[in-house]
Design an enzyme around this catalytic site. Structure first.
Site, PDB file in Angstrom:
ATOM      1  N   GLU A 144     -49.882  17.858 -18.420  1.00 53.16           N
ATOM      2  CA  GLU A 144     -48.832  17.342 -19.313  1.00 53.16           C
ATOM      3  C   GLU A 144     -48.722  18.190 -20.576  1.00 53.16           C
ATOM      4  OE1 GLU A 144     -46.744  15.193 -18.410  1.00 53.16           O
ATOM      5  OE2 GLU A 144     -47.685  13.895 -16.921  1.00 53.16           O
ATOM      6  N   ASP A 291     -45.207  17.631  -6.178  1.00 54.66           N
ATOM      7  CA  ASP A 291     -43.855  18.085  -6.525  1.00 54.66           C
ATOM      8  C   ASP A 291     -43.726  19.464  -7.181  1.00 54.66           C
ATOM      9  OD1 ASP A 291     -45.089  17.005  -8.747  1.00 54.66           O
ATOM     10  OD2 ASP A 291     -43.513  15.590  -9.273  1.00 54.66           O
ATOM     11  N   GLU A 385     -39.566   3.377  -9.238  1.00 56.57           N
ATOM     12  CA  GLU A 385     -40.645   4.354  -9.064  1.00 56.57           C
ATOM     13  C   GLU A 385     -40.969   4.591  -7.595  1.00 56.57           C
ATOM     14  OE1 GLU A 385     -40.919   6.432 -11.382  1.00 56.57           O
ATOM     15  OE2 GLU A 385     -42.985   6.209 -12.021  1.00 56.57           O
ATOM     16  N   GLU A 403     -35.247  13.154 -12.945  1.00 56.84           N
ATOM     17  CA  GLU A 403     -35.138  13.987 -11.741  1.00 56.84           C
ATOM     18  C   GLU A 403     -33.806  13.825 -11.022  1.00 56.84           C
ATOM     19  OE1 GLU A 403     -37.856  12.452 -12.661  1.00 56.84           O
ATOM     20  OE2 GLU A 403     -39.432  13.969 -12.670  1.00 56.84           O
ATOM     21  N   THR A 489     -40.424  22.807 -15.230  1.00 59.17           N
ATOM     22  CA  THR A 489     -40.365  21.460 -14.650  1.00 59.17           C
ATOM     23  C   THR A 489     -40.038  20.414 -15.714  1.00 59.17           C
ATOM     24  OG1 THR A 489     -41.476  19.934 -13.147  1.00 59.17           O
ATOM     25  CG2 THR A 489     -42.839  20.910 -14.874  1.00 59.17           C
TER      26      THR A 489
END
Ligand code: DMJ
Length: 874
Positions: A144, A291, A385, A403, A489
């Site tokens: 993160e 991902d 989710e 996304e 990302t």
């Protein structure tokens, strides 16, 4: 350099890889084609209105953060204050993004430039340079911190540099953001100090990993995406700073993941051991846990021009399309046995994948999956989710993830189809209608109830507003040429010109070993309008149209063959259809549904032939969550305090334990039970309390079982969650076998958990009973009938009567009544010995007031439901 026909995939002047996907693939030429499309058009005025609306929303979100939260890491939009780690209740691993470094400010910097807010950008950069410290004694997530903070600093530096070079603004800027990025890079590097080269998942910003003061370094696993999503930021940092070490470490981690791929399937698992490189979780998908590993292989090729990354991506991509993609679905499989899906639900993180498919030039499956996701958002307002293959909610949370907007943007760029503008418009409208609050935008705790959560994650400002704004903007309206950049990302902007900046150290390039692979049209090249849409301007629409009604009630995503079942009549005096209807099962007589049946089949006496309309009980996600309870039975509670609990899909099946499991409760230490258990002596023979978060339920359960606990009550770490507002879910395992776990496991939301912990604090010895709610002590069951269904064996019924599977139902009223009476007796005895229970059905105790802590049972609107949290999020 490769070609499609005569068309170059990148523009003259760029070496291979540079801007290839962005300049040509993304796709000015396609926009020309698209303008002739007859689809729902949107006028320039309407586009401008929506863009203005997006700017107003951004101002509301960013303004609220700056007003109520800055310099805190995040805004709490319901409390109108900042979230400071350590001052708010611990939310487990979500809090690992918070490093006391004004996370939201840094994550938002380059969004300010995209939205043409250059004064605000300059001001925000000054604040960052002046206020932000990166040496806090805080343990943060390496992944993160890399994507949000390092990426944020780099994206902002690139923008600041651009503005400075133009000579109008930022003339004072002396690369301070780059220096900060370098400092942060060095603070993350200790995480790579492992024998494998895979990074630790967490690092202490001040003390690193191995220092005794670091409070981290005990972890042995990390997720694939966590290890494989460093290369863009680290390579950019190396190339901008001249220090090779960052790119080298990120590349090494990617090399390890590549080496460890399953050679048969070419897939990777979700969690890997950072010391020996063994796979810890072998389920493989394109969403949570994996991902951005795939995303970064593709984008590393675009940014750095290194063929190795593209070759690896292509091999993985073929495997994904072979095993995981079942258009429009993307379903996790086992990496060693990839023909079998391991889940019947998808997580919302995979919504980025159509965007990646656009970059890869594979538009058809991108359009299909995106359309499926759009249908899900139409049904549930936002992407939950997790949602099942039948598009029901599996886990209802929605933390304002970007996304879906991201994929919408890529598809619009690729097709120019105004349909995608309408999709974007619907995202904007829903955010305003269902997430907007006076102090910002609040995450949705459950899309079914619309309740809010007191969080506004920084990615909402970093990503959501960028993609939405870009969707509604013409290239000429942007302050720079967007096609010169690639999005990380976290949607930070890195210039594709970095590929011409040689890595500072030439000697350590990942070796480009030629890899044998099946090639298709786009393996090495970008698509062209002629290839993708030959004589078919309605390409995207034609594909979408087949998926328009995906989420219709009771409709599966693919047309199932009509299944016939035969329902034998028994002498119970009830019509079977009526009877089943009363149970909520809807059946259509076959003679209405099928033409051409012979009379003899339809009229067979005693057999009612029906078409199974709803595939009830066919899919595991349809399983009803059986509400459980934690009943406090020791004095002074004496059974009156009953907490509604969720069950687990693994461990002991409490529905099969006649009397539940009883024991006194002891808090685990550490409370999350994610590390070695310190208080095994205290836990032995007791029921452990453990906090949700930081690691998997299954891992916690194993550790507590080994420590000698006889059961576990997990308590939610999400502040304020409760069983009245959030539907119960079943805890799931870790993707691998959980047969070794034999403990009973139940889950309490935090409000119910607080009742239990308060009881423990006050009374020290608290005995509880874990059992299914329907068997709550002192709670009378309504008298009823026992109904058994079974499929008859072929030929078991009279000859000619049974063709295909036959469903038999038997009512066993008398037998059950007898059992009920016996149970009543038993309960009466228990009641007398315990003197009192609070239950409406109890004759003796009806005047006894219920404890205020008695929580209401699930009402019928909440049950049945099948909401289990994704097992990647314990
Ligand atoms: C972002 O932080 C990044 O996109 C990351 O790769 C995963 N998803 C979150 C937003 O949902």
């Amino acid at each position: 350099m490769r070609r499609i026909g005569n068309k170059l995939c990148w523009e003259v002047g760029h070496p291979p890889g540079i801007g290839m996907m962005l300049k040509s693939l993304l796709l000015t030429s396609l926009l020309g084609w698209a303008s002739c499309q007859e689809s729902q058009t949107m006028t320039p005025e309407e586009k401008t209105d929506i863009r203005d609306q997006i700017v107003e929303m951004f101002d509301h979100a960013y303004g609220s953060y700056m007003k109520y939260a800055y310099p805190a890491d995040e805004l709490m939009p319901l409390s109108c204050r900042g979230r400071v780690r350590g001052l708010e209740p611990n939310r487990g691993d979500i809090d690992d993004s918070l490093g006391k470094f004004s996370l939201t400010l840094i994550d938002t910097l380059d969004t300010l430039v995209v939205l043409n807010k250059l004064d605000e950008f300059e001001d925000a950069v000054r604040k960052t340079v002046r206020d932000v410290r990166l040496d806090n004694d805080v343990v943060v997530s390496v992944f993160e911190t890399n994507i949000r903070v390092l990426g944020g600093l780099l994206g902002a530096h690139v923008m600041a540099d651009l503005l400075r070079q133009r000579g109008e603004r930022m003339q004072w800027y002396g690369d301070e953001l780059l220096h900060m990025a370098k400092e942060l890079g060095h603070r993350l590097l200790p995480a790579f100090n492992t024998t494998s080269g895979l990074p630790y998942p967490r690092v202490n910003l001040r003390y690193g990993v191995l220092n005794p003061l670091s409070r981290t370094g005990t972890e042995s696993d990390t997720c694939t995406a966590c290890a494989g999503t460093m290369i863009l930021e680290f390579a950019a940092l190396s190339r901008l700073s001249g220090e090779a070490v960052f790119e080298e470490h990120a590349r090494k981690a990617l090399d390890v993941l590549w080496e460890k791929r399953q050679r048969g399937s070419d897939l990777v698992g979700t969690v890997i051991n950072i010391h020996n490189g063994d796979w810890v979780r072998r389920d493989s998908g394109v969403g949570a846990g994996i991902d951005s590993y795939y995303e970064y292989l593709m984008k590393a090729y675009i940014l750095l021009g290194d063929n190795v990354y593209l070759e690896r991506f292509n091999i993985h991509y073929s495997a994904i399309m072979k095993y995981i993609s079942q258009p429009p679905l993307l379903l996790n499989v086992h990496m060693h046995n990839p023909t079998v899906s391991v889940r019947s639900w998808m997580d919302s993180l995979l919504a980025f994948f159509p965007g990646l498919q656009v970059l890869r030039g594979d538009l058809k499956p991108a359009i299909e999956t995106h359309e499926m996701l759009y249908q899900v958002t139409k049904q549930h307002k936002f992407l939950p989710e997790a949602f099942t293959t039948e598009f029901r909610v599996h886990w209802g949370q929605h933390p304002l993830r970007p996304e879906f907007a991201e994929s919408t943007y890529y598809l619009y760029k690729a097709t120019g189809d105004p349909y995608y503008l309408r999709v974007g418009q619907s995202i904007v409208e829903k955010l305003n209608a269902y997430a907007r609050v006076p102090c910002g935008f609040a995450a949705v705790q459950d899309v079914r109830t619309g309740t809010h959560e007191d969080r506004m994650d920084s990615f909402f400002l970093a990503e959501m507003f960028k993609y939405l704004y870009l969707l509604f903007s013409e290239k000429s309206q942007l302050p720079f040429d967007i096609d010169d950049y690639i999005f990380t990302t976290e949607a930070h902007l890195l210039p594709v010109s970095l590929s011409t900046t040689q890595p500072p150290c030439q000697g350590n390039n990942t070796e480009a070993v030629p890899i044998a692979q099946e090639e298709d049209l786009f393996t090495y090249s970008c698509p062209s309008t002629q290839t993708l849409f030959p004589n078919n301007p309605s390409f995207a629409k034609t594909i979408r149209d087949s998926y328009k009604y995906l989420t219709g009630v009771g409709r599966a995503f693919h047309s199932l063959p009509v299944r016939e079942i035969e329902l034998p009549l028994h002498d119970n005096g009830m019509e079977p259809v009526e009877f089943l209807k009363s149970m909520g099962i809807s059946l259509t007589p076959l003679n209405e549904a099928t033409a051409g049946e012979t009379e003899s089949h339809r009229e067979h006496k005693g057999v009612y032939r029906v078409k199974l309309v709803a595939e009830v009980s066919q899919t595991p996600e349809e399983e009803e969550v059986v509400p459980h309870i934690v009943q406090l039975i020791s004095p002074p509670f004496l059974g009156r305090t009953v907490l509604t609990a969720g069950p687990a899909k693994f461990g002991m099946d409490l529905t099969k334990q006649e009397h539940g499991v009883k024991g006194s409760i002891v808090k685990a230490s550490p409370y999350t039970a994610c590390g070695p258990i310190d208080n095994a002596g205290d836990l032995k023979g007791h029921i452990a309390l453990a906090l949700r978060g930081d690691c998997m339920f299954a891992g916690k359960a194993r550790r507590l079982q080994e420590a000698g606990a006889i059961g576990v009550i997990f308590i939610d770490h999400r502040e304020g969650s409760n069983s009245e507002e959030t539907p119960l879910f079943q805890m799931v395992g870790d993707g691998d076998s959980t047969t070794d776990i034999s403990l009973p496991l139940v889950f309490l939301f935090s409000r119910e958990g607080a009742v239990l912990t308060a009881a423990l604090e006050e009374h020290h010895n608290v005995d509880v009973l874990l059992l299914p709610k329907e068997r709550q002590l002192g709670h009378d069951k309504p008298l009823g009938m026992n109904i058994k269904f079974r499929l008859a064996e072929e030929g078991e019924l009279e000859e000619g009567a049974a063709r295909g599977p036959t469903l038999e139902f038997v009512l066993e009223k008398g037998e059950v009544l007898l059992e009920e009476e016996e149970e009543e007796e038993e309960l009466r005895g228990e009641r007398q010995s315990r003197q009192q229970y609070c239950t409406t059905a109890s004759e003796n105790d009806s005047t006894e007031p219920c404890s205020s802590a008695v929580l209401s049972p699930l009402d019928s609107s909440q049950s049945p439901n099948s909401n289990s949290g994704p097992d990647t999020n314990p």
